[in-house]
Design a protein around this motif. Structure first.
Motif, PDB file in Angstrom:
ATOM      1  N   ALA A  93       0.796  -1.096   0.039  1.00  0.00           N
ATOM      2  CA  ALA A  93       0.006   0.013  -0.032  1.00  0.00           C
ATOM      3  C   ALA A  93       1.002   1.183  -0.137  1.00  0.00           C
ATOM      4  N   ARG A  97       0.950   4.168  -2.996  1.00  0.00           N
ATOM      5  CA  ARG A  97       0.867   5.348  -2.758  1.00  0.00           C
ATOM      6  C   ARG A  97       1.949   6.254  -3.269  1.00  0.00           C
ATOM      7  N   TYR A 127      -4.965  -3.334  -6.813  1.00  0.00           N
ATOM      8  CA  TYR A 127      -5.057  -3.642  -5.596  1.00  0.00           C
ATOM      9  C   TYR A 127      -5.623  -5.187  -5.006  1.00  0.00           C
ATOM     10  N   GLN A 135      -8.172  -0.850  -0.066  1.00  0.00           N
ATOM     11  CA  GLN A 135      -8.004   0.035  -1.278  1.00  0.00           C
ATOM     12  C   GLN A 135      -9.051  -0.533  -2.464  1.00  0.00           C
ATOM     13  N   HIS A 138     -12.312   1.240  -1.373  1.00  0.00           N
ATOM     14  CA  HIS A 138     -12.170   2.474  -1.702  1.00  0.00           C
ATOM     15  C   HIS A 138     -12.373   2.867  -3.179  1.00  0.00           C
TER      16      HIS A 138
END
Length: 244
Positions: A93, A97, A127, A135, A138
């Motif tokens: 993650a 990012r 993801y 994620q 999201h």
């Protein structure tokens, strides 16, 4: 893999050169394809590292358990599912990012579903491959918001259902907002009234951090949510929340 990426990039560049001589509108879809290819290329090492750590496609995957009667296999599952699980998912993650996907998305035509849908679908797949369920959730919520804002309510309904299944923070509010924009305002307000009471209880029992986690935002709760009991269920507050 690098050879395949190079061939794919060259295959896109030829029609891009021709389309760019006509208009920017004709060339833009090819730019989106290059955008997707770059993101796939940037995330590929991360996905390979994750799958290799899980023993999928690794060089020593099959042989590491053949010489030991299940011991190595159990330790691998323990590393994936046990105490090291948080570290194994937080590192991918963090690396993803670092690619800067959010900033890149802001540079695209956000009002065009044809532009954003394939980008968001690619990211959800990345993801999922990395085992980042939060994620993925999201990503569905982000897609639902995009579709609602540009008026694709049917697609937004499908996306928000996926977000609810994945337990995305804020999915309940997004569903209420979608109902509001579809004209089902009575049902939207009823849903928000229920959520208001839940948030009020969470705020006074568990504090603001738990409340923000449910809302799915870093902004402080509105006074109507965490203020006096008389403020709960106010129609004006609910309408303001639905327009957020």
């Amino acid at each position: 893999v690098r050879e395949a990426v190079l061939q794919a990039r060259q295959a896109i560049q030829y029609p891009l050169s021709a389309a760019s001589m006509e208009s920017y509108t004709r060339a833009y879809p090819h730019l989106v394809h290059l955008h997707m290819l770059q993101e796939a290329e940037a995330s590929l090492p991360i996905m390979l590292a994750v799958t290799s750590a899980r023993g999928i496609g690794g060089d020593d995957g099959p042989t590491s358990t053949s010489g030991r009667t299940g011991g190595s296999g159990r330790s691998q599952r323990e590393r994936n599912q046990g105490g090291g699980g948080e570290t194994s998912t937080s590192e991918p993650a963090r690396l993803l990012r670092g690619i800067g996907w959010e900033a890149r998305l802001q540079l695209t035509q956000l009002q065009s579903l044809a532009t954003c849908e394939p980008l968001l679908a690619l990211r959800r797949q990345v993801y999922a491959t990395c085992g980042l369920k939060e994620q993925v959730a999201h990503g569905w919520l982000q897609y639902a918001k995009l579709c609602r804002r540009i008026g694709h309510f049917e697609t937004a309904s499908m996306a928000v259902l996926e977000a609810l299944v994945e337990k995305a923070p804020g999915a309940d509010f997004e569903r209420a907002k979608l109902l509001w924009h579809q004209g089902e305002r009575h049902q939207a307000i009823c849903d928000v009234q229920v959520l208001y009471h839940v948030l009020y209880h969470l705020y006074h029992v568990w504090g603001v951090e738990c409340t923000l986690a449910v809302i799915g935002t870093k902004r402080p709760p509105a006074p109507d949510v965490c203020g006096s009991a008389s403020g709960i269920g106010g129609v004006n507050g609910e309408r303001g929340l639905l327009w957020m």
